[in-house]
Design a protein around this motif. Structure first.
Motif, mmCIF file in Angstrom:
data_model
loop_
_atom_site.group_PDB
_atom_site.id
_atom_site.type_symbol
_atom_site.label_atom_id
_atom_site.label_comp_id
_atom_site.label_asym_id
_atom_site.label_seq_id
_atom_site.Cartn_x
_atom_site.Cartn_y
_atom_site.Cartn_z
ATOM 1 N N UNK A 42 55.799 40.667 79.275
ATOM 2 C CA UNK A 42 55.116 40.537 80.634
ATOM 3 C C UNK A 42 55.529 41.777 81.312
ATOM 4 N N UNK A 43 55.765 43.314 81.166
ATOM 5 C CA UNK A 43 55.619 44.300 81.793
ATOM 6 C C UNK A 43 55.085 45.363 80.908
ATOM 7 N N UNK A 44 54.384 44.705 79.883
ATOM 8 C CA UNK A 44 53.257 45.614 78.961
ATOM 9 C C UNK A 44 52.811 46.843 79.130
ATOM 10 N N UNK A 45 52.125 46.285 80.815
ATOM 11 C CA UNK A 45 51.526 47.413 81.680
ATOM 12 C C UNK A 45 52.376 48.429 81.914
ATOM 13 N N UNK A 46 53.046 48.087 82.356
ATOM 14 C CA UNK A 46 54.046 49.060 83.480
ATOM 15 C C UNK A 46 55.105 50.110 82.325
ATOM 16 N N UNK A 47 55.049 49.817 80.831
ATOM 17 C CA UNK A 47 56.403 50.235 80.104
ATOM 18 C C UNK A 47 55.396 52.196 79.999
ATOM 19 N N UNK A 48 56.179 52.569 80.199
ATOM 20 C CA UNK A 48 55.820 54.178 80.125
ATOM 21 C C UNK A 48 56.309 54.782 78.341
ATOM 22 N N UNK A 49 57.161 54.240 77.750
ATOM 23 C CA UNK A 49 57.612 54.196 75.835
ATOM 24 C C UNK A 49 56.871 52.467 75.815
ATOM 25 N N UNK A 50 55.913 52.350 74.889
ATOM 26 C CA UNK A 50 55.648 51.657 74.046
ATOM 27 C C UNK A 50 56.733 51.302 72.855
ATOM 28 N N UNK A 51 56.181 50.114 72.981
ATOM 29 C CA UNK A 51 57.731 49.106 72.409
ATOM 30 C C UNK A 51 57.072 48.582 70.382
ATOM 31 N N UNK A 52 57.819 48.941 69.842
ATOM 32 C CA UNK A 52 57.059 47.825 68.761
ATOM 33 C C UNK A 52 58.895 47.045 68.149
ATOM 34 N N UNK A 53 57.854 45.850 68.054
ATOM 35 C CA UNK A 53 59.395 44.767 67.763
ATOM 36 C C UNK A 53 58.760 44.152 66.195
ATOM 37 N N UNK A 54 59.817 44.072 65.463
ATOM 38 C CA UNK A 54 59.782 43.758 64.216
ATOM 39 C C UNK A 54 61.374 42.228 63.663
ATOM 40 N N UNK A 55 60.364 41.079 63.025
ATOM 41 C CA UNK A 55 61.152 40.353 62.973
ATOM 42 C C UNK A 55 62.037 40.115 61.953
ATOM 43 N N UNK A 56 61.597 41.362 60.700
ATOM 44 C CA UNK A 56 62.156 41.127 59.642
ATOM 45 C C UNK A 56 62.461 42.107 58.959
ATOM 46 N N UNK A 57 62.746 43.837 59.180
ATOM 47 C CA UNK A 57 63.184 44.563 58.166
ATOM 48 C C UNK A 57 64.155 44.714 59.485
ATOM 49 N N UNK A 58 65.021 45.202 58.505
ATOM 50 C CA UNK A 58 66.169 46.031 58.922
ATOM 51 C C UNK A 58 66.539 47.081 59.775
ATOM 52 N N UNK A 59 67.571 47.098 60.484
ATOM 53 C CA UNK A 59 67.648 48.557 61.434
ATOM 54 C C UNK A 59 67.555 49.838 60.863
ATOM 55 N N UNK A 60 68.653 49.272 59.937
ATOM 56 C CA UNK A 60 69.110 50.623 59.704
ATOM 57 C C UNK A 60 67.603 51.471 58.157
ATOM 58 N N UNK A 61 66.950 50.130 58.032
ATOM 59 C CA UNK A 61 66.226 50.102 56.951
ATOM 60 C C UNK A 61 64.841 51.023 57.036
ATOM 61 N N UNK A 62 64.657 50.840 58.497
ATOM 62 C CA UNK A 62 63.561 51.847 59.309
ATOM 63 C C UNK A 62 63.932 52.393 59.793
ATOM 64 N N UNK A 63 65.247 53.181 60.376
ATOM 65 C CA UNK A 63 65.881 54.371 60.587
ATOM 66 C C UNK A 63 65.546 55.524 59.420
ATOM 67 N N UNK A 64 66.008 54.963 58.475
ATOM 68 C CA UNK A 64 66.185 56.005 57.239
ATOM 69 C C UNK A 64 64.049 55.791 56.393
ATOM 70 N N UNK A 65 63.754 55.042 56.923
ATOM 71 C CA UNK A 65 62.387 55.361 55.905
ATOM 72 C C UNK A 65 61.502 56.407 57.348
ATOM 73 N N UNK A 66 61.607 56.093 58.464
ATOM 74 C CA UNK A 66 61.162 57.280 59.533
ATOM 75 C C UNK A 66 61.586 58.555 59.012
ATOM 76 N N UNK A 67 63.105 58.530 58.658
ATOM 77 C CA UNK A 67 63.804 59.793 59.144
ATOM 78 C C UNK A 67 63.013 60.501 57.403
ATOM 79 N N UNK A 68 62.813 60.157 56.345
ATOM 80 C CA UNK A 68 62.401 60.739 55.294
ATOM 81 C C UNK A 68 60.552 60.489 55.175
ATOM 82 N N UNK A 69 60.299 60.104 55.831
ATOM 83 C CA UNK A 69 58.772 60.767 56.587
ATOM 84 C C UNK A 69 58.829 61.654 57.611
#
Length: 502
Positions: A405-432
């Protein structure tokens, strides 16, 4: 040959039950597991299919919700148990003859899943060796607004295994033994095992260990004394606007005011992942990421929060709740921006058990986050929200609806995931080499008493307890690094930009 025993349930009676001989051994080592005797296994199997929560077997009590056995006279002594099931077509019977057991054990030792030579029955191996499921389902991975390196980041997230479909209690059972063994190697007293208040007492300070000493958390994960001290040394305690008048550390039971002040307190530092998405040990990759531990509002168990953020416990005082929620998001994002995090990986803090009887809590947290991301220009490449659904909980849809509902006003974009664990994502990003941070939805007692990880060693298991075992987060516990909590140089006040809202 003994007579066969018939069971009415299509699966009942097919289970072979094992207990772990040594909790320090790797779960995937077949020699770590021992079969119960046929009589013991039959008793356990019968209780399992009657829906009992526990069953007594000799000197032990087997708990089915947690899949462990504990000594009756010392509940701190526990070992994992597992059920391995045989499946076949046609009528269901199980023979008490030892031959099927020998063949099953042979299959386990060979780590295969093949046809038994005497029938069409096959065995499901444990732990499962199936390739982790991944998904590119666009309904569970959504980008809102503009993010940097979108294609690369989405490719990383999509390649990750889906979140493991096990209870938090089961996840804790898989990791608790190795974590205890690691703390014992650091000098923790063994009689503290199983403590419901997460006591950790070391014989000597962490800072006194040799840099070259090597400690094993699991067969795969090894860490040096230098790494341990470096990680612990990154931790600090921050408070917002000098709102914590009695200091960030409080010993003993908290007053209502001290509980209330805890929401303006955060403990943060670098952590390394120890266990993977299936809660099994992984190698030390040496790529830490930032973690912020901060408590959300607790409408379920906190009399202080009910007093401050509801109208006599009947309805939420939305203006007051939103102000505090925005402050919590602002505090978290401010700390991550100061540490040059480019990808904060957040969760639905306060939207589990803490939401109590109020179904609107997730939408309020989403609205508070939207206010911050629309009102403040953070130096992030994007923000990631890990919002897995459990049972009837659907935080993904609530956050999606509000943020769209506020997508046009977001100053920072967002990625939403329903099937990936927070720690798995954070770790994978750090590894890359994409600097990442993670939010630990903590507890007021944890951040004021210094007991980060709270009940990881016994009692209630929530996400904070899982993160305390799955990473090196316990290095920030007062029992391991007391100087974090006693040295004034580890404490500082921050003034994040908090949007006022409407």
């Amino acid at each position: 040959m003994p007579a066969k025993q018939k069971f009415p349930d299509p699966e009942e009676g097919r289970g072979f039950w094992y207990f772990k001989l040594n909790e320090d051994d790797d779960d995937e080592d077949p020699s770590a597991w021992q079969l119960y005797t046929p009589d013991e296994a039959k008793k356990i199997e019968t209780a399992y299919f009657k829906g009992q929560k526990t069953v007594t077997v000799g000197a032990y009590v087997v708990s089915f919700p947690q899949m462990v056995q504990r000594r009756k006279d010392d509940k701190s002594k526990e070992r994992k148990v597992l059920r391995q099931c045989l499946h076949s077509e046609g009528p269901t019977t199980v023979s008490e003859d030892k031959e099927p057991v020998k063949k099953l054990q042979s299959l386990l030792l060979k780590r295969t899943s093949t046809l038994l030579s005497t029938s069409s029955t096959i065995v499901d191996d444990f732990p499962p060796k199936k390739k982790p499921k991944t998904t590119n389902d666009q309904s569970s991975l959504l980008t809102l607004g503009k993010v940097q390196n979108e294609e690369t980041v989405l490719e990383i997230i999509s390649s990750l295994p889906d979140i493991e479909n096990v209870s938090l209690d089961q996840a804790g059972v898989r990791m608790r033994g190795p974590m205890r063994a690691f703390l014992h190697s650091l000098g923790r007293k063994k009689d503290e095992d199983g403590s419901t208040t997460c006591s950790i007492t070391l014989d000597k300070p962490l800072q006194s260990i040799s840099n070259s000493d090597e400690f094993k958390i699991s067969k795969q994960f090894k860490i040096t004394g230098k790494q341990l001290k470096t990680l612990a040394g990154t931790a600090s305690i921050t408070t917002v606007f000098k709102m914590v008048r009695r200091g960030p550390y409080v010993k003993g039971t908290l007053t209502k005011n001290e509980e209330h002040e805890a929401h303006s307190t955060a403990v943060s530092g670098m952590v390394l992942p120890i266990f993977d998405n299936s809660y099994r040990s992984r190698e030390n990759n040496g790529k830490p990421f930032y973690c912020v531990s901060i408590p959300g509002l607790n409408f379920k168990y906190s009399a202080s929060d009910v007093e401050h953020f509801t109208t006599k416990g009947k309805t939420i005082d939305k203006p007051a709740a939103l102000r505090k929620m925005r402050e919590i998001w602002a505090h978290t994002l401010h700390l991550m921006s100061q540490k040059n995090v480019k990808w904060p990986v957040l969760c639905a803090i306060g939207c589990g058990a803490f939401k109590g009887p109020f179904d609107e809590v997730p939408s309020l947290w989403a609205a508070a986050l939207a206010d911050q991301l629309c009102g403040v220009a953070y130096p992030f490449d994007g923000v990631i929200l890990s919002l897995p659904s459990f049972g009837k909980e659907d935080n993904f849809s609530e956050f999606q609806k509000v943020l769209q509902s506020v997508e046009g006003s977001l100053q920072t974009g967002v990625i939403l995931t329903a099937k990936k664990a927070m720690i798995t994502v954070a770790s994978a990003l750090a590894e890359n080499d994409l600097p990442s941070g993670m939010l630990n939805p903590s507890d007021v007692q944890a951040v004021r008493n210094g007991k980060i990880g709270m009940f990881w060693d016994g009692g209630h298991t929530a996400l904070e307890e899982i993160l305390a075992m799955q990473t090196t987060l316990l290095l920030q516990h007062i029992g391991i690094s007391p100087e974090i909590w006693s040295d004034p140089s580890s404490h500082r006040t921050v003034i994040p930009k908090v949007v006022k809202g409407e």
